[in-house]
Design an enzyme around this catalytic site. Structure first.
Site, PDB file in Angstrom:
ATOM      1  N   CYS A 166       0.826  -1.112  -0.097  1.00 21.19           N
ATOM      2  CA  CYS A 166      -0.014   0.169   0.062  1.00 21.19           C
ATOM      3  C   CYS A 166       0.882   1.221  -0.086  1.00 21.19           C
ATOM      4  CB  CYS A 166      -1.107  -0.087   1.243  1.00 21.19           C
ATOM      5  SG  CYS A 166      -2.433   1.073   1.026  1.00 21.19           S
ATOM      6  N   HIS A 225      -3.794  -4.085  -0.757  1.00 25.36           N
ATOM      7  CA  HIS A 225      -3.302  -4.591   0.563  1.00 25.36           C
ATOM      8  C   HIS A 225      -3.576  -6.316   0.269  1.00 25.36           C
ATOM      9  CE1 HIS A 225      -3.524  -1.311   3.338  1.00 25.36           C
ATOM     10  NE2 HIS A 225      -4.329  -0.959   2.658  1.00 25.36           N
ATOM     11  N   GLU A 239      -2.584  -8.687   2.034  1.00 23.27           N
ATOM     12  CA  GLU A 239      -3.333  -9.442   3.279  1.00 23.27           C
ATOM     13  C   GLU A 239      -4.931  -9.270   3.306  1.00 23.27           C
ATOM     14  OE1 GLU A 239      -2.865  -5.156   4.643  1.00 23.27           O
ATOM     15  OE2 GLU A 239      -1.988  -6.489   3.302  1.00 23.27           O
TER      16      GLU A 239
END
Length: 200
Positions: free
Chosen positions: A78, A180, A182
């Protein structure tokens, strides 16, 4: 078991990155110690918020040079991707890490699209790379950002937000994901897994 070091410098979403890596079986070391960074097998630079604040935290912790000279696999996430570039227009101008040529600018969306770009967008792959191995073209990823990296030779994949958004970049052993991983379901997990498998 693969070990990965995550920079915990007070400007990143460390907890969710750590949990995603641990779900993949990695041993995660959180650090803000330049000596530990120098010894890391692979390094993740997360980032949330403003570039100026993130760089000030890195400077305060003597981490700027440690990241700049790190030669093993490095992944910026990010804001962490943006920090890999030379400068950002954010906050009136900020010097970044200078690992990839170019200037980060304010996102100019297409008509009717809000800023920040927040939500799911497709990844259009333009170059093969080990980081994207096994990730289908046009897979969705989750974005939250109001600034955008330059679209140039380092770009591996783009999103479309009324214009090209460099979503995955690479220069040498340094990669970045504007989104992102994750929080990007199966595609994000595969990207993190691929990063963990990069030879140190």
């Amino acid at each position: 078991m693969t070990e990965v070091t995550v920079l915990a410098y007070g400007a990143g979403n460390v907890a969710s990155v750590r949990f995603a890596l641990e779900r993949l079986g990695a041993t995660v070391r959180l650090t803000a110690d330049p000596d530990e960074v120098a010894q890391a097998e692979r390094l993740i630079l997360p980032g949330v918020g403003a570039a100026g604040y993130a760089m000030s935290r890195l400077r305060d912790l003597d981490l700027v040079e440690a990241v700049r000279v790190f030669q093993r696999p490095l992944l910026g996430v990010c804001l962490g991707q943006q920090l890999l570039f030379e400068t950002s227009d954010e906050g009136g101008g900020t010097e970044l890490l200078g690992l990839i040529p170019g200037r980060v600018t304010a996102l100019t969306p297409g008509p009717g699209l809000p800023v920040p770009h927040m939500g799911w967008s497709r990844l259009s792959q333009i170059r093969d790379d080990p980081l994207l191995e096994g990730v289908p073209d046009q897979a969705y990823a989750y974005f939250v950002h109001g600034f955008v990296c330059p679209d140039g030779p380092a770009t591996l994949a783009r999103a479309d937000y009324g214009g090209p958004v460099p979503a995955v970049v690479r220069q040498g052993n340094r990669w970045g994901c504007q989104f992102h991983p994750e929080r990007s379901a199966a595609a994000g997990a595969r990207i993190l897994k691929n990063f963990l498998e990069m030879p140190a």
